[in-house]
Scaffold this motif. Structure first.
Motif, PDB file in Angstrom:
ATOM      1  N   ARG A  26     -32.619 -13.781 -34.976  1.00 35.81           N
ATOM      2  CA  ARG A  26     -31.694 -14.752 -34.375  1.00 35.81           C
ATOM      3  C   ARG A  26     -32.055 -15.013 -32.915  1.00 35.81           C
ATOM      4  O   ARG A  26     -31.788 -16.074 -32.366  1.00 35.81           O
ATOM      5  N   ARG A  27     -32.658 -14.017 -32.282  1.00 44.02           N
ATOM      6  CA  ARG A  27     -33.023 -14.165 -30.863  1.00 44.02           C
ATOM      7  C   ARG A  27     -34.483 -14.592 -30.693  1.00 44.02           C
ATOM      8  O   ARG A  27     -35.046 -14.479 -29.597  1.00 44.02           O
ATOM      9  N   LEU A  28     -35.091 -15.088 -31.767  1.00 46.20           N
ATOM     10  CA  LEU A  28     -36.519 -15.406 -31.721  1.00 46.20           C
ATOM     11  C   LEU A  28     -36.883 -16.368 -30.568  1.00 46.20           C
ATOM     12  O   LEU A  28     -37.886 -16.148 -29.885  1.00 46.20           O
ATOM     13  N   PRO A  29     -36.076 -17.450 -30.335  1.00 45.74           N
ATOM     14  CA  PRO A  29     -36.458 -18.346 -29.238  1.00 45.74           C
ATOM     15  C   PRO A  29     -36.589 -17.610 -27.903  1.00 45.74           C
ATOM     16  O   PRO A  29     -37.582 -17.793 -27.184  1.00 45.74           O
ATOM     17  N   GLU A  30     -35.612 -16.738 -27.573  1.00 50.26           N
ATOM     18  CA  GLU A  30     -35.734 -15.999 -26.296  1.00 50.26           C
ATOM     19  C   GLU A  30     -36.920 -15.048 -26.328  1.00 50.26           C
ATOM     20  O   GLU A  30     -37.664 -14.914 -25.348  1.00 50.26           O
ATOM     21  N   ALA A 164     -50.003  -9.609 -29.894  1.00 50.66           N
ATOM     22  CA  ALA A 164     -49.464  -9.608 -28.529  1.00 50.66           C
ATOM     23  C   ALA A 164     -48.150  -8.837 -28.489  1.00 50.66           C
ATOM     24  O   ALA A 164     -47.779  -8.259 -27.461  1.00 50.66           O
ATOM     25  N   ARG A 165     -47.447  -8.834 -29.597  1.00 50.74           N
ATOM     26  CA  ARG A 165     -46.183  -8.104 -29.693  1.00 50.74           C
ATOM     27  C   ARG A 165     -45.792  -7.959 -31.159  1.00 50.74           C
ATOM     28  O   ARG A 165     -46.240  -8.729 -32.010  1.00 50.74           O
ATOM     29  N   VAL A 166     -44.972  -6.968 -31.438  1.00 46.43           N
ATOM     30  CA  VAL A 166     -44.419  -6.814 -32.787  1.00 46.43           C
ATOM     31  C   VAL A 166     -42.903  -6.859 -32.650  1.00 46.43           C
ATOM     32  O   VAL A 166     -42.328  -6.123 -31.838  1.00 46.43           O
ATOM     33  N   LEU A 167     -42.277  -7.752 -33.399  1.00 49.91           N
ATOM     34  CA  LEU A 167     -40.816  -7.864 -33.370  1.00 49.91           C
ATOM     35  C   LEU A 167     -40.293  -7.503 -34.762  1.00 49.91           C
ATOM     36  O   LEU A 167     -40.416  -8.296 -35.698  1.00 49.91           O
ATOM     37  N   ALA A 168     -39.759  -6.304 -34.901  1.00 49.00           N
ATOM     38  CA  ALA A 168     -39.299  -5.839 -36.216  1.00 49.00           C
ATOM     39  C   ALA A 168     -37.775  -5.931 -36.285  1.00 49.00           C
ATOM     40  O   ALA A 168     -37.066  -5.121 -35.680  1.00 49.00           O
ATOM     41  N   ASP A 169     -37.314  -6.942 -36.993  1.00 49.75           N
ATOM     42  CA  ASP A 169     -35.867  -7.128 -37.176  1.00 49.75           C
ATOM     43  C   ASP A 169     -35.443  -6.356 -38.423  1.00 49.75           C
ATOM     44  O   ASP A 169     -35.674  -6.804 -39.554  1.00 49.75           O
ATOM     45  N   VAL A 170     -34.820  -5.198 -38.217  1.00 49.19           N
ATOM     46  CA  VAL A 170     -34.499  -4.350 -39.374  1.00 49.19           C
ATOM     47  C   VAL A 170     -33.434  -4.991 -40.263  1.00 49.19           C
ATOM     48  O   VAL A 170     -33.348  -4.665 -41.451  1.00 49.19           O
ATOM     49  N   SER A 171     -32.648  -5.922 -39.729  1.00 49.34           N
ATOM     50  CA  SER A 171     -31.660  -6.559 -40.623  1.00 49.34           C
ATOM     51  C   SER A 171     -32.309  -7.517 -41.620  1.00 49.34           C
ATOM     52  O   SER A 171     -31.703  -7.877 -42.629  1.00 49.34           O
ATOM     53  N   ALA A 172     -33.566  -7.908 -41.359  1.00 48.53           N
ATOM     54  CA  ALA A 172     -34.266  -8.788 -42.314  1.00 48.53           C
ATOM     55  C   ALA A 172     -34.490  -8.092 -43.653  1.00 48.53           C
ATOM     56  O   ALA A 172     -34.717  -8.750 -44.678  1.00 48.53           O
TER      57      ALA A 172
END
Ligand SMILES: NC(=O)c1ccc[n+]([C@@H]2O[C@H](COP(=O)([O-])OP(=O)(O)OC[C@H]3O[C@@H](n4cnc5c(N)ncnc54)[C@H](O)[C@@H]3O)[C@@H](O)[C@H]2O)c1
Ligand SMILES: [Zn+2]
Length: 364
Positions: A26-30, A164-172
């Motif tokens: 949900r915060r992907l844009p930021e 460059a980064r890893v964004l792991a959204d555990v709610s996914a």
């Protein structure tokens, strides 16, 4: 004759952050705005497009950022040079340049494919891993190994290309089919066996916590697994030695994956491979019976590799000995010696490996 030397001593910092939290998508844009890229191509498969891609695209555009979706069919069969070419062509049609970024939005298949596309397209553009399966969150999104398969072998064409980064959204993970959840759990169990008696005990104590996706248990486990993998990768980015421990269960697991024509999940195959490796270690007297029994029980508790498999052990050993990770036709096995400890052996007698494999596959 003249000899000129081109001096290219590289020193560059490829460090990156792994962010683990619920609600990250949900915060992907930021989150993506921090990268300072001009545009983002969200590489998804047919499932992750519907589950996350379309909402992410809307969110980014609503936040005034340029973004596009690049979709490929779901499943391991998309990890090919042909699909890779299609992704690169689409990026070219959309006029992506090195100022832009790829976002691998999906499971390990997407991470491997998009990571390789990012490494090749225009000789390399940066990419962000947004893993949406447990397997990708605990394993494939970290470490920079990206690849596609050839008909004769898994991951034959690839690169070491760190995100460059890893964004792991555990709610996914809430929408993951149970079989895919178990596939990721096989890798979780792998980390416990190779590196962490504490994790092993926690997994033994409460299998239900992860099986019902208790949010705290999932976040803690993803973080623990990423920490173990990061530690190993920091010591050996290019798999010159220590990193090979991560192949525990994979030597035979990859052969099973190939022989079963990708009808089983990666984790299911790794789980059979782990059972067989533990059995080899037991037969060689390297792994005590008590440890072997706990190893079997843990895999049982997580519903892994329980059904007999109708595959020819000789064929699997032939495939495994042709695996690129094995030198000179000999099969290199990672074998447990205790919970949390392993050894590497390339002198396992064929007959012993065949016997262990036969017992593993016929187990009921
Ligand atoms: N690069 C590495 O270091 C590394 C490590 C381990 C595995 N891998 C690779 O990873 C791949 C396996 O990854 P995988 O198991 O994630 O497979 P996958 O990417 O094919 O995903 C499995 C299925 O789950 C769907 N999916 C993804 N996220 C979902 C969600 N949140 N909810 C519902 N469905 C969802 C996908 O569309 C797909 O159908 C293999 O190709 C393997 O070789 C790579
Ligand atoms: Zn794996």
């Amino acid at each position: 004759m003249q000899t000129l030397r081109v001096r290219l001593v590289r020193s560059r910092d490829d460090s990156y952050d792994i962010v683990i939290a619920p609600g990250l998508l949900r915060r992907l844009p930021e989150e993506l705005a921090r990268d300072g890229a001009r545009r983002h191509a969200l590489v998804c498969d047919a499932n992750t497009r519907v589950l996350f891609g379309e909402a992410a695209l809307r969110g980014l555009r609503a936040a005034g950022q340029e973004a596009d979706l690049v979709e490929v069919p779901a499943g391991e069969r998309s990890k090919t040079l042909t699909v890779l070419e299609g992704v690169c062509e689409r990026l070219r049609d959309l006029r992506y340049s090195r100022k832009d970024r790829l976002v691998a939005l999906g499971g390990g298949m997407i991470g491997d494919l998009a990571g390789l596309a990012a490494g090749c397209y225009m000789r390399g553009i940066p990419f962000v891993q947004v893993p949406t399966t447990l397997l990708a969150q605990v394993d494939s999104s970290v470490g920079g190994k990206v690849a596609v398969n050839l008909p004769g072998g898994k991951n034959y064409v690839g690169l070491f290309n760190q995100p460059a980064r890893v964004l792991a959204d555990v709610s996914a993970l809430a929408s993951l089919p149970r079989r895919e959840l178990l596939s990721g759990l096989a890798e979780v169990l792998k980390y416990a066996v190779i590196a962490s008696p504490a994790l092993f005990e926690r997994l033994e104590d409460d299998p239900d916590a992860l099986l019902r996706l208790d949010p705290d248990a999932v976040a803690r486990t993803v973080a623990d697994c990423c920490a173990i993998k990061a530690d190993i990768v920091e010591r050996d980015e290019r798999e010159a030695g220590p990193r090979m421990v991560l192949n525990y269960g994979h030597t035979l697991g990859h052969a099973i994956e190939d022989a079963a024509a990708y009808s089983l999940t990666h984790g299911e195959c790794v789980a059979y491979g782990m059972r067989a490796a533990a059995r080899i270690a037991l037969a060689l007297g390297l792994f005590p019976q008590a440890g072997f029994a706990r190893h079997e029980r843990l895999l049982d508790a997580y519903g892994l590799a329980l059904a007999p498999l109708d595959l020819d052990p000789d064929r699997l050993l032939r495939i495994a000995s042709g695996d690129k990770k094995n030198s000179g036709g000999r099969i290199t096995f990672i074998l447990p010696t205790a919970l949390g400890q392993t050894t590497r052996r390339d002198d396992v007698p064929d007959e012993l490996a065949r016997q262990a494999l036969t017992e593993t596959l016929r187990r009921t």
